[in-house]
Design a protein around this motif. Sequence first.
Motif, mmCIF file in Angstrom:
data_model
loop_
_atom_site.group_PDB
_atom_site.id
_atom_site.type_symbol
_atom_site.label_atom_id
_atom_site.label_comp_id
_atom_site.label_asym_id
_atom_site.label_seq_id
_atom_site.Cartn_x
_atom_site.Cartn_y
_atom_site.Cartn_z
ATOM 1 N N PRO A 94 1.003 -1.522 0.186
ATOM 2 C CA PRO A 94 0.423 0.068 -0.170
ATOM 3 C C PRO A 94 0.516 1.363 0.130
ATOM 4 O O PRO A 94 0.381 2.075 -0.441
ATOM 5 N N GLN A 95 1.993 1.301 0.779
ATOM 6 C CA GLN A 95 2.698 2.241 0.762
ATOM 7 C C GLN A 95 4.029 2.617 -0.828
ATOM 8 O O GLN A 95 3.740 4.193 -0.837
ATOM 9 N N SER A 96 4.715 1.653 -0.300
ATOM 10 C CA SER A 96 5.631 2.022 -1.135
ATOM 11 C C SER A 96 6.006 0.440 -1.540
ATOM 12 O O SER A 96 5.335 -0.666 -1.021
ATOM 13 N N LEU A 97 7.271 0.749 -2.396
ATOM 14 C CA LEU A 97 8.027 -0.601 -3.393
ATOM 15 C C LEU A 97 9.219 -0.435 -2.987
ATOM 16 O O LEU A 97 9.495 0.711 -3.940
ATOM 17 N N ASP A 98 9.592 -2.096 -3.007
ATOM 18 C CA ASP A 98 11.729 -1.971 -2.919
ATOM 19 C C ASP A 98 12.157 -1.732 -4.710
ATOM 20 O O ASP A 98 13.291 -1.026 -4.741
ATOM 21 N N ILE A 99 11.174 -2.691 -5.281
ATOM 22 C CA ILE A 99 11.977 -3.292 -6.155
ATOM 23 C C ILE A 99 10.839 -3.487 -7.518
ATOM 24 O O ILE A 99 9.998 -4.036 -7.293
ATOM 25 N N HIS A 100 10.887 -2.481 -8.640
ATOM 26 C CA HIS A 100 9.818 -2.836 -9.543
ATOM 27 C C HIS A 100 11.039 -3.598 -10.970
ATOM 28 O O HIS A 100 11.964 -2.687 -11.364
ATOM 29 N N SER A 101 11.124 -4.439 -11.568
ATOM 30 C CA SER A 101 11.149 -5.328 -12.239
ATOM 31 C C SER A 101 10.189 -5.019 -13.655
ATOM 32 O O SER A 101 9.242 -5.231 -13.729
ATOM 33 N N GLY A 102 10.876 -5.547 -15.096
ATOM 34 C CA GLY A 102 10.664 -5.721 -16.357
ATOM 35 C C GLY A 102 11.682 -5.213 -17.205
ATOM 36 O O GLY A 102 12.672 -5.094 -17.075
ATOM 37 N N GLY A 103 11.358 -5.947 -18.332
ATOM 38 C CA GLY A 103 11.801 -6.038 -19.835
ATOM 39 C C GLY A 103 12.245 -4.273 -19.840
ATOM 40 O O GLY A 103 11.531 -3.374 -19.835
ATOM 41 N N ILE A 104 13.216 -3.597 -20.751
ATOM 42 C CA ILE A 104 13.945 -2.308 -20.781
ATOM 43 C C ILE A 104 12.650 -1.399 -22.005
ATOM 44 O O ILE A 104 12.302 -0.615 -21.448
ATOM 45 N N ASP A 105 11.932 -2.017 -22.721
ATOM 46 C CA ASP A 105 10.801 -2.225 -24.000
ATOM 47 C C ASP A 105 10.043 -1.026 -22.906
ATOM 48 O O ASP A 105 8.892 -0.607 -22.940
ATOM 49 N N LEU A 106 9.134 -1.924 -21.167
ATOM 50 C CA LEU A 106 8.248 -1.489 -20.249
ATOM 51 C C LEU A 106 8.760 0.220 -19.888
ATOM 52 O O LEU A 106 8.117 0.659 -19.101
ATOM 53 N N LYS A 107 10.214 0.364 -19.617
ATOM 54 C CA LYS A 107 10.579 1.854 -19.277
ATOM 55 C C LYS A 107 9.610 2.735 -19.152
ATOM 56 O O LYS A 107 9.460 3.697 -18.273
#
Length: 578
Positions: free
Chosen positions: A270-283
């Motif tokens: 709910p408050q924050s996220l440590d790490i968000h990942s994904g392919g470079i095309d989603l940046k």
Amino acid sequence: MHRTINLIGIRNKHSIQTNRNQTLFKRTHLSSTIGEKSSLEWKIPVGRESGIKVTNSLCLKKGKVGLNLPSGSKLSWYTCGPTVYEEAHIGHARSYVSVDIIQRILNDHFGIHVIHLMGMTDVDDKIIQKAKESNQSFSQVAKFYEEKFLADVDLLGVKRPTCITRVSEHISEIIQFVEKIIQNGRAYIAPSGSVYFAMDGYDGYGKLLSSVEKVNSLEDNGHSSEKRNSKDFSLWKAAKEGEPYWDSPWGRGRPGWHIECSTMICTIFPQSLDIHSGGIDLKFPHHENEIAQCTAYLNLEPHQNWANYFLHTGHLHIAGKKMSKSLKNFITIRQLITNDRNSEEPTNNYTGTQERISSNAFRVYCLNQHYRSNVEFSNSSVLESVIMERRLFELCHSKTDSPDLLPKKWTEPDHQLHTKFLTRRENINNALLDDFDTPTAMQELLLIGSELQRNQSHRLVPFELADTILRYVKKMCTEFGLQWNASTDQTNSSYHSVIGALVDFRSRIRKIAKTSNNVKLDVLKASDILRDETLRQLGLKAEDHKDGSSTWNFFNKEMEQKEIKLKEKIFLERSDKK
């Protein structure tokens, strides 16, 4: 509350025209604020210092930065899952396996508990179009391809996420999310019933952008005539004929793409996220828009972090081009990966090889490349991975002579071997601390094995020393996610005992034959037949060393055959080029 939102959000024609005129100077302001990085400068989160350095897409100019853990030994992580309308290809596999490797390193090597959330996009334009073409409902299409994706994830040896969320199951949460963004003054309702994020006056945009020019690609032609700013993006799309819809305070419609991930993340974290990942095309624009939405939803200041770190995986190229469904140059996971020795070869393979490889070989391929780098998928890179997997397989299943036949006292070469082992072990740990540098770690791991085998080929290595080194190699392979199932490795303890006794007996015969004048040469010949024919037919390989000792390990005939075929194909390709 819904009536109030409608009164706030709906504008008459006069006010819409007025707002359009007023935004002429605001658009210039938008571009200038994107360039003012000082207000967007990333701040390292307060928390436990892990000692790990990562490349954070939020602050690329800073170089590698420390990974701090606000929750101590826990880490929240979100991965953008697939849009489930087609089978996943190996470009997707490269990203998901790379993320799995990093998470395993964090969990198993550094003792950091990763809570992994993956969002499934099961409401989308492509899914709706696929449903129309196949005369099915969008939910049937999504369910079918989600099941195939999860089966592919299992095939690849990727751990299932801690939690999977689906857009279709979070419609009410998405509506509430959009409502709050409107209440916070960062979105508006268009006459059609669509809801747009208001870019004008939002100073937090551009945290993932490397240049001002990139924002120009944010142009969205959908309902463009009713948007106040051409760069505003949809949070809620008004219903179209023949498409699925849900009731909302603004009328029937469905979620925009970007809002889906933001809502699902904030529902679980709910408050924050440590790490968000994904392919470079989603940046960009997807992840940039997620940041904007969550910042607006949580009412954060532009300099405040919502997600502390963004880790992006590189593209997988084939014949110099990014592998993608639109270019139709993709190989599905099932076309390349198999753990079934008797499976048929694929009919569609753009590398030119008709050889399938194991999930372990593909994982080795991913380990050999840094997760951030763009990589070329080719016969030579596949061959390198197949060879390396075989070497690791043999190391993990190698057995030395019985402890009773080996010396206990360490000699100077033993001390040197142990010192090199400790140095390389430290090098591996340092490599993993350095933005999860698995290519360096893999090279060091193979050198550990090579140095042990080199010593064993010239002399007797104390059992405890050899066993310590081999256990470490096995441990690291496990931490990287390399696993050979029971049908492949045949690690039954009683079977090991029989093989060990057989090899020990064979070593004694060889020593007798070499030292006794009464034993005929036929004993040595019989010993060689046992080594070169009988044991290999059983999937075993025995090696003789100069000091008279012998070692053995399992021999994977399928790996060797694939390696030979790949070498032949590469040779033929090079001959054709000449």
